[in-house]
Scaffold this active site. Structure first.
Site, PDB file in Angstrom:
ATOM      1  N   SER A 143     -13.973 119.439 114.831  1.00 49.51           N
ATOM      2  CA  SER A 143     -14.160 118.446 115.816  1.00 49.51           C
ATOM      3  C   SER A 143     -13.120 117.304 115.663  1.00 49.51           C
ATOM      4  O   SER A 143     -12.512 117.128 114.445  1.00 49.51           O
ATOM      5  CB  SER A 143     -15.492 117.807 115.772  1.00 49.51           C
ATOM      6  N   TYR A 157     -23.354 114.563 112.302  1.00 48.03           N
ATOM      7  CA  TYR A 157     -22.080 115.301 112.975  1.00 48.03           C
ATOM      8  C   TYR A 157     -20.788 115.082 112.372  1.00 48.03           C
ATOM      9  O   TYR A 157     -20.082 116.174 111.790  1.00 48.03           O
ATOM     10  CB  TYR A 157     -22.156 115.080 114.260  1.00 48.03           C
TER      11      TYR A 157
END
Length: 253
Positions: A143, A157
């Site tokens: 990401s 995350y």
């Protein structure tokens, strides 16, 4: 690639979003694609869609957070096709309670088990076959949060995606001598179903400015198309209208 030109790709999290788009793009390029994920019905829909477009695809129900099941899936692919040329580690989650003020250890553990341990489990599962082939490629979908620390994705995350970047580079350091290579693909905001888990779900107008799944599908197919001498160690991609650069009410927290 085998002597008869057959290329076999395994795409985790292949039932929707980036995984689905990646599987479709790879199949369109002539890959035999195996999609895996927890929802067999969603996987079957992807397989039918690819088959109707003239591609070759099949499905394996799998929770990547189970190391034994990940190995069984890899073994099943090798038993059926004789090889694995590409692993796309796309399975990933986030949790609604993602800030330090409301984070729960149960959520942290679940997220790390899928986003980090699941990536490792699948990499280890394909490694013996790829070493034997002296050829193989892995795309780990991380990401933007794996390169740039930001507040919105949350500590679990962000940490897991940074770890995937480190894991990818570590793999290349050790396995390049075996002809293997890995790419850490780090997309900014993508309009996928995972957005529904955000504390503030982006509007349709906001999602329209984001990267779309097909953009990542094309990117995955591009990375996979590189010859064995080429290793794209990492690829950072974002929407032109990058909300991380633009302060708006919905991305402050």
């Amino acid at each position: 690639m085998s002597k008869n030109g057959k290329r076999v790709a395994w795409v985790t999290g292949g039932g929707s979003g980036i995984g689905e788009a990646g599987a479709e793009a790879l199949a369109a390029d002539g890959w035999t694609v195996v999609v895996s994920g927890r929802r067999k019905d969603a996987l079957d829909t992807v397989v039918v869609k690819i088959s109707n477009a003239g591609g070759a695809a099949e499905a394996i129900a799998l929770d990547v957070s189970d190391a034994v099941e990940a190995q069984k899936a890899a073994d099943q692919i090798v038993a059926r096709h004789g090889r694995i040329d590409l692993l796309v580690n796309n399975a990933g989650i986030n949790v609604p309670k993602r800030s330090w003020k409301d984070m729960e250890l149960e959520g942290w553990d679940k997220l790390v088990q899928v986003n980090l341990n699941g990536v490792l489990y699948c990499m280890r599962a394909v490694l013996p076959t790829m070493r034997k082939q002296q050829d193989g490629s892995i795309i780990n979908v991380s990401s933007w949060a794996g390169r740039h620390v930001s507040k919105m994705p949350g500590p679990a995350y962000t940490t897991s995606k940074h770890a995937v970047l480190a894991l990818t580079h570590s793999f290349n350091m050790d396995e390049c001598v075996n002809g293997l290579r890995a790419c850490c693909l780090m997309p900014g905001e993508v309009a996928t179903p995972i957005l529904k888990l955000r504390p503030v779900v982006p509007s349709e107008e906001e999602q329209a400015t984001m990267l779309q799944p097909e953009d990542l599908g094309r990117t995955i197919a591009f990375i996979a198309s590189m010859p064995p001498r080429v290793c794209i160690n990492e690829l950072l991609i974002s929407p032109t209208h990058n909300r991380g650069f633009i302060q708006t009410p919905n991305n402050r927290d």
